[in-house]
Enzyme design. Structure first.
Site, PDB file in Angstrom:
ATOM      1  N   ASP A  67       0.810  -1.220   0.000  1.00 34.73           N
ATOM      2  CA  ASP A  67       0.000   0.000   0.000  1.00 34.73           C
ATOM      3  C   ASP A  67       0.844   1.271   0.000  1.00 34.73           C
ATOM      4  OD1 ASP A  67       0.969  -0.438   2.567  1.00 34.73           O
ATOM      5  OD2 ASP A  67      -0.972  -0.916   3.412  1.00 34.73           O
ATOM      6  N   ASN A 135      -7.618  -2.893  14.535  1.00 32.76           N
ATOM      7  CA  ASN A 135      -9.000  -3.180  14.130  1.00 32.76           C
ATOM      8  C   ASN A 135      -9.070  -4.352  13.144  1.00 32.76           C
ATOM      9  OD1 ASN A 135      -7.976  -2.065  11.828  1.00 32.76           O
ATOM     10  ND2 ASN A 135      -9.394  -0.347  11.703  1.00 32.76           N
ATOM     11  N   GLU A 142      -9.632  -1.857   5.504  1.00 31.17           N
ATOM     12  CA  GLU A 142     -10.257  -1.589   6.793  1.00 31.17           C
ATOM     13  C   GLU A 142     -11.483  -2.480   6.993  1.00 31.17           C
ATOM     14  OE1 GLU A 142      -8.869   0.243   8.906  1.00 31.17           O
ATOM     15  OE2 GLU A 142      -8.102   2.120   8.076  1.00 31.17           O
TER      16      GLU A 142
END
Ligand code: GLP
Length: 234
Positions: A67, A135, A142
């Protein structure tokens, strides 16, 4: 899934480095998928150490990073490209033309992602290194990312955005990660203990992106004792 538990964060990096070195010996033209983040620093240090001892060479190895932030130049100190140059590429014998990165400054982001997608389809990643967000994010996928997701532009969650990092990024998708032949996921520190437990023992759900790894055929979790502390509880 295989789980390796070592003492501390440094050992997580060194164990992963020695497994990668071994893989490059067996497959000198290995295609590596690489990650950034603080967990990766001992890993790259470990690889540099082995390179200096002539135990590993990257002369024939190719890499694709997961990324990059949108809007930063590759020389910008906050860019992930800069992180990789500083912590790894500039210190080993990786050839520039073998390093692949998403360009966060590309005018046409869609085309940039499609181009990357084409390249990783052509040269399938043999060994993907992953960290994990608190998370459960992998790359910048995400919670809520589709398991079918491809390389694309994404918004970063508040918990991922520390200090002044950009709001958006380009990332390889979950389907790209799942398509790699082998995966090492590295995690250290007690702040990762809860998510590691959920990823390994919880339900497979798009709310916990890394839980998809339960479906991959060849994953090794390399954890320190702190990140593994909730696992014995089942
Ligand atoms: C970033 C990266 C991820 C990395 C995660 C964890 O969000 N895009 O690839 O796994 O951070 O980072 P750290 O190792 O600093 O906890």
């Amino acid at each position: 899934m295989k789980i390796v538990i070592v003492n501390n964060a440094k050992d997580v990096g060194e164990r992963a480095a020695s497994l990668v070195a071994q893989a490059t010996k067996e497959r000198p033209n290995l295609i590596l998928g690489l990650a950034t983040g603080k967990t990766m620093i001992p890993f790259y240090r470990g690889l540099i150490k082995l390179y200096r001892k002539k135990k590993v060479s990257f002369a024939e190895v190719k890499s694709f990073n997961l990324d990059e932030y949108i809007g930063l130049k590759s020389r910008d100190k906050g860019s992930l490209r800069y992180f990789m140059e500083k912590n790894f590429f500039s210190k080993v014998d990786f050839k520039k033309e073998n390093v692949h990165f998403l360009d966060g400054r590309a005018k046409n982001k869609k085309r940039e992602c499609e181009n990357y997608e084409r390249q990783i389809k052509k040269s399938r990643i043999g060994l993907q290194i992953l960290g994990i967000g608190r998370n459960g994010h992998i790359g910048f996928n995400e919670p809520g990312s589709s398991f079918k997701s491809k390389t694309r532009e994404v918004f970063l969650s508040e918990s991922t955005r520390r200090k002044k990092i950009p709001r958006k990024a380009l990332t390889m998708g979950i389907s790209n990660i799942m398509n790699t032949k082998e995966i090492f996921l590295l995690a250290s520190g007690r702040e990762k203990a809860e998510i590691i437990h959920r990823v390994l023992h919880g339900m497979i759900s798009e709310d916990v992106p890394a839980s998809v790894l339960q479906k991959h055929r060849n994953v090794v979790f390399i954890l320190d004792k702190k990140a593994a502390r909730q696992l014995e509880e089942g």
